[in-house]
Write an enzyme that holds these catalytic residues in place. Structure first.
Site, PDB file in Angstrom:
ATOM      1  CG  ASP A  90      -6.694  -1.009  -1.521  1.00 32.34           C
ATOM      2  OD1 ASP A  90      -5.729  -1.222  -2.285  1.00 32.34           O
ATOM      3  OD2 ASP A  90      -7.137   0.130  -1.308  1.00 32.34           O
ATOM      4  CE  LYS A 117      -4.241   1.683   0.491  1.00 34.37           C
ATOM      5  NZ  LYS A 117      -5.250   1.646  -0.560  1.00 34.37           N
TER       6      LYS A 117
END
Ligand code: NAI
Ligand code: MG
Length: 336
Positions: free
Chosen positions: A209, A177
């Protein structure tokens, strides 16, 4: 000279599935001059030994694991965290290897799933720097080093180069991320991709994600997935849900010259003591142990025998069958 394997059954079904895995190791060692012999050293850990001695992980067990060629562990009950975290430390494990594979013959949500997570095992948010700064405020410091990221990346490259990843995908995917955690995941991402580039290993990347959405929609896009600690924990559990049951999932905590091999499942108190636990996860963990000791062909034989039994052999209740642990283990040994 025999190789020393420390065997920690732990609690609950650990006492049923670990002996099954040892039987398989013995069958392989007996059958092949190139493998073993193994010397098993039994050690205690978990709820039962806590009740007896006041310690969930006796020092003697820690020391045995730290000095063994490899350790096979079952599961611990309520004391799981007090046992596993120090044991991972004892074997200096820097990577947690978690394959999630759907086998023909097993009812899986996503039968095409065949992924292996390589999870950083020492830092990230699990490095433990949490603070309560005021009645209203708690903080957590996230740790990422070049050295740990490099070590993981080197392992990932070797894993892929040795052909240990799933056949359908080359190289590996880094999940991170870094668009938000620019410093920590930025460092992780950059270091891992740099090592891959230097070694000529194909590597692509996904934001974690987005990965969590894409994996269940189409797992066939992925093979080996390299992750920071927390992401690897969560994403590998997500993958576990796609393949049809906890009784199937092995794992390896690998250190530089040591390793701890354990099924992903716990003590299964609802079925413990009945002799009906699925031994597959523990037996596949033993296969990973064999590979770690350099017995690649033997590990492959175990995996193939397990696959064959899952396809059309006797199976335990969690897989819709009625076989006992012993019957399923015997069937696997018969097909080695
Ligand atoms: P669990 O994995 O023990 O059981 C969850 C469900 O899956 C149960 O219905 C169980 O019967 C089934 N199951 C698990 N492994 C199976 C197998 N080999 N064959 C057939 N069915 C199987 O997880 P749960 O219930 O959350 O935890 C029970 C205890 O285990 C707790 O005390 C927990 O702390 C401990 N635990 C220990 C772990 C470890 O030592 N690595 C990991 C997870 C939980
Ligand atoms: Mg977990």
């Amino acid at each position: 000279m025999s190789e020393e394997i420390v065997v920690i059954e732990g609690d609950g079904i650990g006492r049923e599935v670990v002996p099954a895995a040892v039987e398989v190791l013995d069958a392989i060692a007996d059958d092949s001059d190139a493998v073993g012999p193994f010397e098993y050293v039994e050690a205690d850990a978990g709820d039962a030994v806590l009740a007896e001695t006041g310690e969930a992980l006796p020092r003697a067990t820690y020391d045995l694991a730290a000095n063994a060629d490899a350790t096979l562990f079952g599961a611990a009950g309520e004391t799981a965290a007090d046992v596993i975290l120090p044991l991972r430390d004892a074997v200096d494990s820097f990577v947690n290897v978690r394959p999630a594979r759907a086998y023909p013959g097993v009812d899986a949500l996503r039968p095409e799933t065949d992924v292996v997570f390589l999870r950083e095992n020492t830092e990230g948010v699990y490095a433990g720097h949490e603070d309560r700064l005021s009645a209203d405020l708690s903080t957590l410091t996230r740790v990422v080093t070049d050295s740990a990221s490099q070590q993981l990346a080197e392992f990932a490259c070797e894993f892929v180069e040795a052909g240990r990843g799933p056949d359908h995908r080359d190289g590996f995917t880094v999940a991170h991320k870094a668009n938000v955690m620019r410093e920590t995941d930025g460092r992780f991402r950059e270091t891992v991709l740099e090592v891959a580039d230097e070694r000529g290993v194909a590597a692509d990347e996904e934001l974690m994600d987005a990965f969590a959405t894409k994996l269940p929609l189409d797992p066939s896009q992925y093979g080996v997935v390299v992750c920071p600690n927390l992401a690897g924990d969560v994403l590998s559990d997500l993958a576990a849900g796609l393949v049809g049951g906890l009784g199937l999932l092995p794992s390896a905590n690998v250190g530089t010259d040591n390793g701890l091999f354990e099924p992903v499942h716990g003590t299964a108190p609802d079925i413990a003591g009945e002799g009906i636990a699925n031994p597959t996860a523990a037996i596949l963990s033993a296969a990973m142990l064999l590979e770690h000791l350099g017995y690649t062909a033997a590990g492959g034989r175990v995996r193939t025998a397990v696959e064959s039994v899952l396809a059309d052999g006797p199976r335990t209740g969690d897989l819709g069958g009625s076989a006992t642990t012993a019957e399923m283990t015997d069937a696997i040994i018969a097909r080695l």
